[in-house]
Design a protein around this motif. Structure first.
Motif, PDB file in Angstrom:
ATOM      1  N   PHE A 135      97.376  13.572  65.202  1.00 11.42           N
ATOM      2  CA  PHE A 135      96.769  13.559  66.530  1.00 11.42           C
ATOM      3  C   PHE A 135      96.516  15.006  66.933  1.00 11.42           C
ATOM      4  O   PHE A 135      97.418  15.839  66.890  1.00 11.42           O
ATOM      5  CB  PHE A 135      97.708  12.901  67.553  1.00 11.42           C
ATOM      6  CG  PHE A 135      97.997  11.459  67.277  1.00 11.42           C
ATOM      7  CD1 PHE A 135      97.227  10.456  67.851  1.00 11.42           C
ATOM      8  CD2 PHE A 135      99.046  11.094  66.439  1.00 11.42           C
ATOM      9  CE1 PHE A 135      97.493   9.110  67.603  1.00 11.42           C
ATOM     10  CE2 PHE A 135      99.321   9.757  66.184  1.00 11.42           C
ATOM     11  CZ  PHE A 135      98.532   8.763  66.764  1.00 11.42           C
ATOM     12  N   THR A 136      95.298  15.308  67.354  1.00  8.26           N
ATOM     13  CA  THR A 136      94.991  16.679  67.731  1.00  8.26           C
ATOM     14  C   THR A 136      93.918  16.698  68.808  1.00  8.26           C
ATOM     15  O   THR A 136      93.295  15.673  69.112  1.00  8.26           O
ATOM     16  CB  THR A 136      94.533  17.483  66.488  1.00  8.26           C
ATOM     17  OG1 THR A 136      94.466  18.864  66.819  1.00  8.26           O
ATOM     18  CG2 THR A 136      93.185  17.005  65.971  1.00  8.26           C
ATOM     19  N   HIS A 137      93.733  17.873  69.392  1.00  9.07           N
ATOM     20  CA  HIS A 137      92.637  18.039  70.339  1.00  9.07           C
ATOM     21  C   HIS A 137      91.326  17.734  69.624  1.00  9.07           C
ATOM     22  O   HIS A 137      91.166  18.082  68.445  1.00  9.07           O
ATOM     23  CB  HIS A 137      92.624  19.473  70.863  1.00  9.07           C
ATOM     24  CG  HIS A 137      91.565  19.757  71.868  1.00  9.07           C
ATOM     25  ND1 HIS A 137      91.666  19.379  73.187  1.00  9.07           N
ATOM     26  CD2 HIS A 137      90.370  20.391  71.752  1.00  9.07           C
ATOM     27  CE1 HIS A 137      90.579  19.762  73.841  1.00  9.07           C
ATOM     28  NE2 HIS A 137      89.773  20.370  72.986  1.00  9.07           N
ATOM     29  N   GLY A 151     100.118  16.647  66.921  1.00  8.05           N
ATOM     30  CA  GLY A 151     101.338  16.031  66.421  1.00  8.05           C
ATOM     31  C   GLY A 151     101.012  15.072  65.292  1.00  8.05           C
ATOM     32  O   GLY A 151      99.872  14.642  65.126  1.00  8.05           O
ATOM     33  N   VAL A 152     102.027  14.745  64.485  1.00  8.98           N
ATOM     34  CA  VAL A 152     101.871  13.814  63.371  1.00  8.98           C
ATOM     35  C   VAL A 152     102.894  12.697  63.529  1.00  8.98           C
ATOM     36  O   VAL A 152     104.072  12.955  63.825  1.00  8.98           O
ATOM     37  CB  VAL A 152     102.067  14.524  62.014  1.00  8.98           C
ATOM     38  CG1 VAL A 152     102.048  13.513  60.866  1.00  8.98           C
ATOM     39  CG2 VAL A 152     100.978  15.571  61.796  1.00  8.98           C
ATOM     40  N   VAL A 153     102.439  11.456  63.343  1.00  5.80           N
ATOM     41  CA  VAL A 153     103.303  10.277  63.476  1.00  5.80           C
ATOM     42  C   VAL A 153     103.113   9.406  62.239  1.00  5.80           C
ATOM     43  O   VAL A 153     101.986   9.245  61.755  1.00  5.80           O
ATOM     44  CB  VAL A 153     102.946   9.478  64.751  1.00  5.80           C
ATOM     45  CG1 VAL A 153     103.696   8.151  64.793  1.00  5.80           C
ATOM     46  CG2 VAL A 153     103.261  10.289  66.000  1.00  5.80           C
ATOM     47  N   ASP A 154     104.201   8.867  61.725  1.00  2.01           N
ATOM     48  CA  ASP A 154     104.095   7.918  60.617  1.00  2.01           C
ATOM     49  C   ASP A 154     103.511   6.614  61.137  1.00  2.01           C
ATOM     50  O   ASP A 154     104.198   5.808  61.774  1.00  2.01           O
ATOM     51  CB  ASP A 154     105.469   7.673  59.993  1.00  2.01           C
ATOM     52  CG  ASP A 154     105.995   8.895  59.254  1.00  2.01           C
ATOM     53  OD1 ASP A 154     105.161   9.738  58.860  1.00  2.01           O
ATOM     54  OD2 ASP A 154     107.214   9.005  59.069  1.00  2.01           O
ATOM     55  N   VAL A 184      90.064  12.476  74.507  1.00  2.00           N
ATOM     56  CA  VAL A 184      91.307  13.195  74.802  1.00  2.00           C
ATOM     57  C   VAL A 184      92.111  13.497  73.547  1.00  2.00           C
ATOM     58  O   VAL A 184      92.995  14.366  73.573  1.00  2.00           O
ATOM     59  CB  VAL A 184      92.184  12.433  75.822  1.00  2.00           C
ATOM     60  CG1 VAL A 184      91.494  12.374  77.174  1.00  2.00           C
ATOM     61  CG2 VAL A 184      92.529  11.035  75.344  1.00  2.00           C
ATOM     62  N   ALA A 185      91.830  12.803  72.450  1.00  2.00           N
ATOM     63  CA  ALA A 185      92.528  13.091  71.199  1.00  2.00           C
ATOM     64  C   ALA A 185      91.670  12.616  70.034  1.00  2.00           C
ATOM     65  O   ALA A 185      90.915  11.643  70.146  1.00  2.00           O
ATOM     66  CB  ALA A 185      93.887  12.402  71.150  1.00  2.00           C
ATOM     67  N   GLN A 186      91.777  13.334  68.930  1.00  2.00           N
ATOM     68  CA  GLN A 186      91.147  12.926  67.679  1.00  2.00           C
ATOM     69  C   GLN A 186      92.265  12.529  66.722  1.00  2.00           C
ATOM     70  O   GLN A 186      93.271  13.235  66.602  1.00  2.00           O
ATOM     71  CB  GLN A 186      90.309  14.068  67.094  1.00  2.00           C
ATOM     72  CG  GLN A 186      89.395  13.650  65.955  1.00  2.00           C
ATOM     73  CD  GLN A 186      88.272  14.658  65.736  1.00  2.00           C
ATOM     74  OE1 GLN A 186      88.037  15.534  66.569  1.00  2.00           O
ATOM     75  NE2 GLN A 186      87.570  14.541  64.634  1.00  2.00           N
ATOM     76  N   VAL A 187      92.102  11.396  66.069  1.00  2.00           N
ATOM     77  CA  VAL A 187      93.147  10.838  65.209  1.00  2.00           C
ATOM     78  C   VAL A 187      92.618  10.771  63.778  1.00  2.00           C
ATOM     79  O   VAL A 187      91.571  10.174  63.526  1.00  2.00           O
ATOM     80  CB  VAL A 187      93.560   9.433  65.674  1.00  2.00           C
ATOM     81  CG1 VAL A 187      94.786   8.972  64.908  1.00  2.00           C
ATOM     82  CG2 VAL A 187      93.835   9.408  67.172  1.00  2.00           C
ATOM     83  N   ILE A 188      93.354  11.371  62.869  1.00  2.00           N
ATOM     84  CA  ILE A 188      92.932  11.441  61.473  1.00  2.00           C
ATOM     85  C   ILE A 188      94.065  10.928  60.595  1.00  2.00           C
ATOM     86  O   ILE A 188      95.207  11.385  60.705  1.00  2.00           O
ATOM     87  CB  ILE A 188      92.574  12.883  61.083  1.00  2.00           C
ATOM     88  CG1 ILE A 188      91.436  13.406  61.977  1.00  2.00           C
ATOM     89  CG2 ILE A 188      92.173  12.964  59.610  1.00  2.00           C
ATOM     90  CD1 ILE A 188      91.188  14.903  61.832  1.00  2.00           C
TER      91      ILE A 188
END
Length: 235
Positions: A135-137, A151-154, A184-188
């Protein structure tokens, strides 16, 4: 594949996450392809609209949007949003929360207000086993008046939880409405575990191939996308 789910009573009022490629910013669309560079005596130069790596960064992953309009005035955030009360769920009804500045003690953060904003996320996000979610800007989105922290989440282990997005308010002069749907967030999705790294020297063949690539890039406009991206796509 990222799987996004929300509570059924919220489905009709929430803007859904979207593939980042479908949420490219308007400034990219309106950016000219070429401009005259005064610093080079008026020579026409290509703009970043011709930079595939930058555009690919904008288009990678999934964008999570702001749940509702936020009205910002005189350092205060307000909203007109009345989601249903969910008797069977434990989740905030407010679209934003706050972290007090003491919670960021020690971090080299320049706060423009006396708190860290937290954008609330009403979607669970799941990926296959062995993958995590970064998760990042939103990448290359310096036009936004805030900066979401990374941040990184499993994603396969935390698939039933909500990941919210703390953010620094970077534009203290911003007054007005931050509209519903604002990224608000980009998820990769990324493979779990450490990334390997090998350090070495180029062989003669490596140097020759590198020279050919550099020559192609300097002689042919768009060669990166036409040749190298096509080769990657074709496997």
């Amino acid at each position: 594949m990222i799987r996004a789910r929300c509570h059924p009573q919220l489905r009709s009022i929430l803007p859904p996450p979207v593939p980042a490629a479908a949420a490219l910013p308007e400034w990219l669309r309106s950016m000219p392809s070429e401009v005259d560079a005064a610093s080079l005596g008026g020579v026409a130069v290509r703009t970043l609209k011709h930079c595939p790596p930058m555009i690919d960064a904008l288009a990678t992953g999934v964008i999570v949007p702001l749940a509702t309009d936020l009205h910002i005035a005189d350092g205060e955030i307000a909203w007109d949003w009345d989601p249903p009360i969910l008797e069977d769920a434990l989740i905030s009804r407010a679209p934003v929360g706050l972290h007090v500045p003491e919670q960021a003690s020690g971090l080299p953060l320049r706060l423009t207000c006396n708190a860290v904003v937290k954008f609330m996320n009403f979607w669970t996000l799941e990926v296959p086993e062995g993958w995590s979610l970064l998760f990042t800007h939103p990448l290359n989105r310096e036009d936004l008046p805030f900066r979401s922290l990374s941040g990184v989440v499993d994603g396969d282990l935390f698939r039933d939880g909500y990941v919210h997005f703390p953010a620094l308010w970077t534009d203290p002069s911003f007054q007005g409405t931050l509209p519903k749907g604002t990224p608000v967030a980009q998820v990769i999705a990324v493979p779990r575990g450490g990334q390997g790294l090998e350090i070495g020297e180029m062989s003669g063949d490596d140097i020759a191939r590198n020279r050919d690539v550099q020559r192609a890039l300097s002689e042919d406009r768009g060669v990166y996308r036409k040749r190298f991206r096509a080769r990657d796509r074709d496997g």
